[in-house]
Design a protein around this motif. Structure first.
Motif, mmCIF file in Angstrom:
data_model
loop_
_atom_site.group_PDB
_atom_site.id
_atom_site.type_symbol
_atom_site.label_atom_id
_atom_site.label_comp_id
_atom_site.label_asym_id
_atom_site.label_seq_id
_atom_site.Cartn_x
_atom_site.Cartn_y
_atom_site.Cartn_z
ATOM 1 N N ASP A 191 0.808 -1.221 0.000
ATOM 2 C CA ASP A 191 0.000 0.000 0.000
ATOM 3 C C ASP A 191 0.845 1.276 0.000
ATOM 4 O O ASP A 191 0.322 2.367 0.217
ATOM 5 C CB ASP A 191 -0.972 0.042 1.197
ATOM 6 C CG ASP A 191 -2.075 -0.990 1.091
ATOM 7 O OD1 ASP A 191 -2.196 -1.617 0.020
ATOM 8 O OD2 ASP A 191 -2.819 -1.181 2.072
ATOM 9 N N CYS A 192 2.139 1.158 -0.269
ATOM 10 C CA CYS A 192 3.015 2.329 -0.244
ATOM 11 C C CYS A 192 3.034 3.093 -1.563
ATOM 12 O O CYS A 192 3.569 4.199 -1.619
ATOM 13 C CB CYS A 192 4.438 1.911 0.128
ATOM 14 S SG CYS A 192 4.597 1.335 1.827
ATOM 15 N N VAL A 193 2.488 2.504 -2.604
ATOM 16 C CA VAL A 193 2.486 3.146 -3.918
ATOM 17 C C VAL A 193 1.082 3.091 -4.502
ATOM 18 O O VAL A 193 0.408 2.058 -4.433
ATOM 19 C CB VAL A 193 3.475 2.456 -4.883
ATOM 20 C CG1 VAL A 193 3.337 3.002 -6.299
ATOM 21 C CG2 VAL A 193 4.899 2.612 -4.383
ATOM 22 N N VAL A 194 0.641 4.201 -5.063
ATOM 23 C CA VAL A 194 -0.593 4.249 -5.847
ATOM 24 C C VAL A 194 -0.177 4.222 -7.317
ATOM 25 O O VAL A 194 0.473 5.153 -7.804
ATOM 26 C CB VAL A 194 -1.419 5.508 -5.528
ATOM 27 C CG1 VAL A 194 -2.628 5.599 -6.451
ATOM 28 C CG2 VAL A 194 -1.858 5.497 -4.065
ATOM 29 N N LEU A 195 -0.547 3.147 -7.997
ATOM 30 C CA LEU A 195 -0.150 2.950 -9.393
ATOM 31 C C LEU A 195 -1.313 3.264 -10.324
ATOM 32 O O LEU A 195 -2.394 2.684 -10.192
ATOM 33 C CB LEU A 195 0.311 1.506 -9.610
ATOM 34 C CG LEU A 195 0.719 1.134 -11.035
ATOM 35 C CD1 LEU A 195 1.968 1.899 -11.462
ATOM 36 C CD2 LEU A 195 0.954 -0.378 -11.145
ATOM 37 N N GLU A 196 -1.081 4.185 -11.235
ATOM 38 C CA GLU A 196 -2.076 4.549 -12.244
ATOM 39 C C GLU A 196 -1.793 3.786 -13.537
ATOM 40 O O GLU A 196 -0.663 3.758 -14.016
ATOM 41 C CB GLU A 196 -2.013 6.049 -12.510
ATOM 42 C CG GLU A 196 -2.904 6.516 -13.653
ATOM 43 C CD GLU A 196 -2.682 7.980 -14.020
ATOM 44 O OE1 GLU A 196 -3.515 8.533 -14.764
ATOM 45 O OE2 GLU A 196 -1.679 8.570 -13.563
ATOM 46 N N ASN A 197 -2.834 3.166 -14.104
ATOM 47 C CA ASN A 197 -2.731 2.460 -15.383
ATOM 48 C C ASN A 197 -3.730 3.100 -16.349
ATOM 49 O O ASN A 197 -4.932 2.843 -16.261
ATOM 50 C CB ASN A 197 -3.063 0.972 -15.195
ATOM 51 C CG ASN A 197 -2.177 0.308 -14.157
ATOM 52 O OD1 ASN A 197 -1.075 -0.126 -14.446
ATOM 53 N ND2 ASN A 197 -2.676 0.225 -12.916
ATOM 54 N N TRP A 198 -3.245 3.934 -17.239
ATOM 55 C CA TRP A 198 -4.100 4.741 -18.115
ATOM 56 C C TRP A 198 -4.102 4.178 -19.529
ATOM 57 O O TRP A 198 -3.067 3.799 -20.078
ATOM 58 C CB TRP A 198 -3.600 6.179 -18.136
ATOM 59 C CG TRP A 198 -4.202 7.007 -19.237
ATOM 60 C CD1 TRP A 198 -3.650 7.302 -20.452
ATOM 61 C CD2 TRP A 198 -5.496 7.622 -19.228
ATOM 62 N NE1 TRP A 198 -4.514 8.071 -21.191
ATOM 63 C CE2 TRP A 198 -5.663 8.280 -20.479
ATOM 64 C CE3 TRP A 198 -6.532 7.681 -18.296
ATOM 65 C CZ2 TRP A 198 -6.805 8.983 -20.799
ATOM 66 C CZ3 TRP A 198 -7.672 8.383 -18.613
ATOM 67 C CH2 TRP A 198 -7.803 9.027 -19.847
#
Length: 300
Positions: A191-198
């Motif tokens: 939960d240390c990174v918020v990963l965006e997949n666009w």
């Protein structure tokens, strides 16, 4: 590799040794969690190599796991004296004291570790796990603190959760209601990174994380058009506001202001604007509305 990850490697995957070497046999027994045999073999190793700190540490852990806490104490102290990850050695010494019913000795080791914000790595018991201390509220309180320190990003009120409103699978629209893309936002790495997949006219990803040392959020964006951008920001009145002063491809100065704002109906607005004159004038780059995948578009 950071200290916590290196520590986990050293303690769960001991370094290779030549076949026939006593250390190789000890390492195999340790990896197989044959604790009694590992303890016996590591005892032989440290007799021959008394300054090998990692073997003292593994001897201590093997003895503790084999139900021999008094012997474990001496091995763990020796590993600590040799400089092998002292906080973890003290944590395990506290576990040994707890198993022996020596509560005061255990607490004297554990309380400073909380102050030092030591988080035990995966695979080590909680401090209130042993029946000898399981009913003691002091150990229960410390166990909760250590659990939070071991997984700082998972705590609901931690700064790492400030972008939780963006998590989900989304259909993304412009302000006129035209769907311009889809995005899946997920938490990774404890939960240390918020990963965006666009996915839109280009594909892109961004890596968003709270930098505790700098007290700021950081986003690294890269896409299939080879235009990486680095942002820094923080939460402002409930919205995540990022800034970038990355120049344009031609080298001319340019600043961006990028915001993510939670809206009613479980929606999010992403608004980007830029300036080429140091902030005197700003122009909109894009203005997008995120709605849950499959849900109808609704304007502001």
């Amino acid at each position: 590799m950071h200290t916590a990850a290196l520590l986990l490697v050293l303690l769960t995957a001991p370094p290779p040794a030549a076949e026939g070497d006593p250390l190789a046999a000890a390492n195999r027994a340790f990896a197989d969690q044959d604790w009694a045999r590992a303890a016996e073999l590591y005892r032989s190793v440290v007799r021959a190599q008394p300054d090998q700190a990692s073997s003292w540490a593994r001897l201590g852990r093997s003895l503790l796991q084999a139900g021999r806490p008094r012997e474990a104490l001496a091995a763990l102290e020796r590993a600590e004296q040799l400089g092998f990850f002292p906080p973890l050695m003290r944590y395990q010494r506290a576990l040994a004291h707890a198993r022996l019913g020596e509560k005061d000795a255990a607490l004297a080791l554990l309380r400073p570790l909380v102050t030092e914000e030591f988080g035990p790595p995966p695979g080590f018991p909680a401090v209130d796990a042993d029946p000898a201390v399981a009913g003691d509220p002091r150990f229960k309180e410390l166990a909760a603190k250590f659990a939070a320190l071991a997984a700082p990003c998972a705590r609901p009120a931690s700064p790492w959760r400030e972008l939780d409103f963006w998590i989900g699978s989304w259909d993304v629209y412009d302000r006129s209601g035209n769907r311009v893309g889809q995005s899946r936002i997920e938490r990774i790495l404890g939960d240390c990174v918020v990963l965006e997949n666009w996915k839109g006219t280009v594909e892109g990803k961004s890596w968003n994380t709270w930098n505790a040392a700098r007290k700021q959020w950081e986003q690294s964006w890269v896409d299939s058009s080879a235009t990486p951008i680095f942002f820094t920001g923080r939460l402002e009145s409930g919205a995540m506001v990022y800034h970038s002063d990355q120049p344009r491809a031609d080298g001319k100065p340019y600043q961006r202001r990028l915001s993510f704002t939670p809206l009613s109906g479980h929606r999010v607005r992403q608004f980007s604007e830029g300036t080429a004159d140091g902030g005197k004038t700003w122009s909109t780059e894009y203005d997008l509305i995120y709605v849950p995948a499959g849900a109808p578009f609704s304007a502001l």
